[in-house]
Scaffold this motif. Structure first.
Motif, PDB file in Angstrom:
ATOM      1  N   GLY A  55       0.818  -1.203   0.000  1.00 29.35           N
ATOM      2  CA  GLY A  55       0.000   0.000   0.000  1.00 29.35           C
ATOM      3  C   GLY A  55       0.847   1.246   0.000  1.00 29.35           C
ATOM      4  N   CYS A  56       0.216   2.369   0.340  1.00 26.35           N
ATOM      5  CA  CYS A  56       0.955   3.632   0.309  1.00 26.35           C
ATOM      6  C   CYS A  56       0.618   4.503   1.514  1.00 26.35           C
ATOM      7  CB  CYS A  56       0.687   4.383  -0.988  1.00 26.35           C
ATOM      8  SG  CYS A  56      -1.018   4.842  -1.225  1.00 26.35           S
ATOM      9  N   ASN A  57       1.592   5.339   1.860  1.00 26.48           N
ATOM     10  CA  ASN A  57       1.462   6.298   2.940  1.00 26.48           C
ATOM     11  C   ASN A  57       1.875   7.663   2.424  1.00 26.48           C
ATOM     12  OD1 ASN A  57       2.335   3.577   4.249  1.00 26.48           O
ATOM     13  ND2 ASN A  57       1.359   4.700   5.900  1.00 26.48           N
ATOM     14  N   THR A  58       1.096   8.700   2.720  1.00 27.96           N
ATOM     15  CA  THR A  58       1.482  10.070   2.424  1.00 27.96           C
ATOM     16  C   THR A  58       2.087  10.656   3.688  1.00 27.96           C
ATOM     17  OG1 THR A  58      -0.319  10.289   0.845  1.00 27.96           O
ATOM     18  CG2 THR A  58       0.676  12.323   1.651  1.00 27.96           C
ATOM     19  N   ILE A  59       3.313  11.147   3.578  1.00 30.72           N
ATOM     20  CA  ILE A  59       4.035  11.700   4.724  1.00 30.72           C
ATOM     21  C   ILE A  59       4.186  13.195   4.500  1.00 30.72           C
ATOM     22  CG2 ILE A  59       6.190  11.661   6.014  1.00 30.72           C
ATOM     23  CD1 ILE A  59       6.419   8.708   5.153  1.00 30.72           C
ATOM     24  N   GLY A 106       8.348  21.923  11.374  1.00 29.57           N
ATOM     25  CA  GLY A 106       9.296  21.165  12.190  1.00 29.57           C
ATOM     26  C   GLY A 106       8.768  19.847  12.721  1.00 29.57           C
ATOM     27  N   LYS A 107       7.606  19.410  12.238  1.00 26.94           N
ATOM     28  CA  LYS A 107       7.013  18.148  12.689  1.00 26.94           C
ATOM     29  C   LYS A 107       6.683  17.283  11.485  1.00 26.94           C
ATOM     30  CE  LYS A 107       5.046  20.184  16.830  1.00 26.94           C
ATOM     31  NZ  LYS A 107       3.839  20.357  17.623  1.00 26.94           N
ATOM     32  N   ILE A 108       6.541  15.981  11.718  1.00 26.13           N
ATOM     33  CA  ILE A 108       6.260  15.038  10.644  1.00 26.13           C
ATOM     34  C   ILE A 108       5.069  14.170  11.025  1.00 26.13           C
ATOM     35  CG2 ILE A 108       7.884  13.313  11.531  1.00 26.13           C
ATOM     36  CD1 ILE A 108       8.613  12.707   8.570  1.00 26.13           C
ATOM     37  N   ALA A 109       4.293  13.764  10.008  1.00 27.20           N
ATOM     38  CA  ALA A 109       3.126  12.915  10.265  1.00 27.20           C
ATOM     39  C   ALA A 109       2.821  12.089   9.024  1.00 27.20           C
ATOM     40  CB  ALA A 109       1.909  13.760  10.622  1.00 27.20           C
ATOM     41  N   VAL A 110       2.172  10.963   9.245  1.00 28.49           N
ATOM     42  CA  VAL A 110       1.555  10.217   8.157  1.00 28.49           C
ATOM     43  C   VAL A 110       0.153  10.810   8.037  1.00 28.49           C
ATOM     44  CG1 VAL A 110       0.781   7.970   7.351  1.00 28.49           C
ATOM     45  CG2 VAL A 110       2.889   8.141   8.672  1.00 28.49           C
ATOM     46  N   THR A 111      -0.107  11.526   6.945  1.00 30.34           N
ATOM     47  CA  THR A 111      -1.387  12.222   6.805  1.00 30.34           C
ATOM     48  C   THR A 111      -2.430  11.407   6.058  1.00 30.34           C
ATOM     49  OG1 THR A 111      -0.435  13.406   4.923  1.00 30.34           O
ATOM     50  CG2 THR A 111      -0.465  14.553   7.038  1.00 30.34           C
ATOM     51  N   CYS A 126      -4.083   1.725   5.047  1.00 30.31           N
ATOM     52  CA  CYS A 126      -4.120   0.581   5.960  1.00 30.31           C
ATOM     53  C   CYS A 126      -5.437   0.598   6.735  1.00 30.31           C
ATOM     54  CB  CYS A 126      -2.927   0.615   6.907  1.00 30.31           C
ATOM     55  SG  CYS A 126      -2.775   2.120   7.868  1.00 30.31           S
ATOM     56  N   PRO A 127      -5.865  -0.550   7.241  1.00 30.13           N
ATOM     57  CA  PRO A 127      -7.187  -0.624   7.878  1.00 30.13           C
ATOM     58  C   PRO A 127      -7.308   0.075   9.228  1.00 30.13           C
ATOM     59  CG  PRO A 127      -6.099  -2.765   7.952  1.00 30.13           C
ATOM     60  CD  PRO A 127      -5.233  -1.857   7.121  1.00 30.13           C
ATOM     61  N   ASP A 128      -6.249   0.083  10.040  1.00 32.09           N
ATOM     62  CA  ASP A 128      -6.400   0.622  11.402  1.00 32.09           C
ATOM     63  C   ASP A 128      -6.183   2.129  11.510  1.00 32.09           C
ATOM     64  OD1 ASP A 128      -3.662   0.742  11.108  1.00 32.09           O
ATOM     65  OD2 ASP A 128      -3.212  -0.608  12.769  1.00 32.09           O
ATOM     66  N   GLN A 129      -5.437   2.733  10.587  1.00 30.20           N
ATOM     67  CA  GLN A 129      -5.183   4.178  10.563  1.00 30.20           C
ATOM     68  C   GLN A 129      -4.485   4.691  11.822  1.00 30.20           C
ATOM     69  OE1 GLN A 129      -6.272   6.508   7.831  1.00 30.20           O
ATOM     70  NE2 GLN A 129      -6.006   4.487   6.919  1.00 30.20           N
ATOM     71  N   TYR A 130      -3.827   3.802  12.564  1.00 28.83           N
ATOM     72  CA  TYR A 130      -3.136   4.217  13.781  1.00 28.83           C
ATOM     73  C   TYR A 130      -2.064   5.263  13.479  1.00 28.83           C
ATOM     74  CZ  TYR A 130      -0.195   4.143  17.902  1.00 28.83           C
ATOM     75  OH  TYR A 130       0.534   4.522  18.988  1.00 28.83           O
ATOM     76  N   CYS A 131      -1.335   5.046  12.380  1.00 27.83           N
ATOM     77  CA  CYS A 131      -0.258   5.977  12.027  1.00 27.83           C
ATOM     78  C   CYS A 131      -0.798   7.368  11.711  1.00 27.83           C
ATOM     79  CB  CYS A 131       0.544   5.430  10.851  1.00 27.83           C
ATOM     80  SG  CYS A 131      -0.441   5.003   9.406  1.00 27.83           S
ATOM     81  N   VAL A 132      -1.968   7.448  11.112  1.00 27.97           N
ATOM     82  CA  VAL A 132      -2.576   8.734  10.780  1.00 27.97           C
ATOM     83  C   VAL A 132      -3.074   9.421  12.049  1.00 27.97           C
ATOM     84  CG1 VAL A 132      -4.435   9.868   9.501  1.00 27.97           C
ATOM     85  CG2 VAL A 132      -3.208   7.943   8.472  1.00 27.97           C
ATOM     86  N   PRO A 167       8.788   6.292  17.862  1.00 26.05           N
ATOM     87  CA  PRO A 167       8.631   6.340  16.406  1.00 26.05           C
ATOM     88  C   PRO A 167       7.165   6.247  15.979  1.00 26.05           C
ATOM     89  CG  PRO A 167      10.333   4.768  17.028  1.00 26.05           C
ATOM     90  CD  PRO A 167       9.645   5.189  18.284  1.00 26.05           C
ATOM     91  N   ILE A 168       6.875   6.801  14.808  1.00 21.92           N
ATOM     92  CA  ILE A 168       5.573   6.642  14.169  1.00 21.92           C
ATOM     93  C   ILE A 168       5.649   5.351  13.368  1.00 21.92           C
ATOM     94  CG2 ILE A 168       3.935   7.631  12.529  1.00 21.92           C
ATOM     95  CD1 ILE A 168       5.156  10.390  13.208  1.00 21.92           C
ATOM     96  N   VAL A 169       4.683   4.459  13.544  1.00 19.66           N
ATOM     97  CA  VAL A 169       4.743   3.144  12.917  1.00 19.66           C
ATOM     98  C   VAL A 169       3.448   2.851  12.184  1.00 19.66           C
ATOM     99  CG1 VAL A 169       4.978   0.668  13.342  1.00 19.66           C
ATOM    100  CG2 VAL A 169       6.296   2.280  14.704  1.00 19.66           C
ATOM    101  N   CYS A 170       3.571   2.361  10.953  1.00 19.07           N
ATOM    102  CA  CYS A 170       2.441   1.805  10.209  1.00 19.07           C
ATOM    103  C   CYS A 170       2.764   0.326  10.049  1.00 19.07           C
ATOM    104  CB  CYS A 170       2.273   2.482   8.854  1.00 19.07           C
ATOM    105  SG  CYS A 170       0.875   1.828   7.927  1.00 19.07           S
ATOM    106  N   LEU A 171       2.229  -0.480  10.930  1.00 17.82           N
ATOM    107  CA  LEU A 171       2.574  -1.895  10.964  1.00 17.82           C
ATOM    108  C   LEU A 171       2.160  -2.650   9.704  1.00 17.82           C
ATOM    109  CD1 LEU A 171       4.054  -3.855  12.705  1.00 17.82           C
ATOM    110  CD2 LEU A 171       1.945  -4.371  13.889  1.00 17.82           C
TER     111      LEU A 171
END
Length: 118
Positions: free
Chosen positions: A61-65, A70-75, A79-85, A95-99
């Motif tokens: 799949g894909c992630n938009t970062i 001065g901050k970073i996020a998976v926007t 993925c099904p759970d969206q925990y990283c977002v 760390p930010i994790v997309c399992l």
């Protein structure tokens, strides 16, 4: 004499616990860079002082970062759970994790000159 010893010992243990608690609860200093890895391979090392947005894509799949202020996020992520977002914008800490996509964003301190320059 025994009572004074136990009171002093208890006070010392409480003081040590309080000191450790303060150290653990203080916020980390903001990171200067973030290392993005996908499936164990470094994709990019990002300078958090530059606003930017990019896509990390693989067979899962894909992630938009997004890097902003001065901050970073998976926007965005597919993925099904969206925990990283839901983690939101960060500049330090765990760390930010997309399992599902095996994507990890780790925070790095400002790296000075490494080794001898000459």
């Amino acid at each position: 004499m025994k009572t004074k010893f136990w009171i002093l010992l208890l006070a010392a243990v409480l003081a040590i616990c309080a000191g450790l608690s303060v150290l653990l609860l203080l916020p980390d200093s903001p990171a200067a860079y973030a290392r993005i890895t996908s499936r164990g391979t470094v994709v990019e090392i990002v300078d958090l002082s530059r606003d930017q947005e990019f896509l990390v894509e693989d067979s899962a799949g894909c992630n938009t970062i997004t890097v902003r202020d001065g901050k970073i996020a998976v926007t965005q992520a597919d993925c099904p759970d969206q925990y990283c977002v839901h983690r939101g914008f960060c500049n330090s800490g765990t760390p930010i994790v997309c399992l599902p996509h095996q994507l990890v964003i780790e925070f790095l301190a400002d790296q000075g000159v490494d080794g001898v320059v000459g």
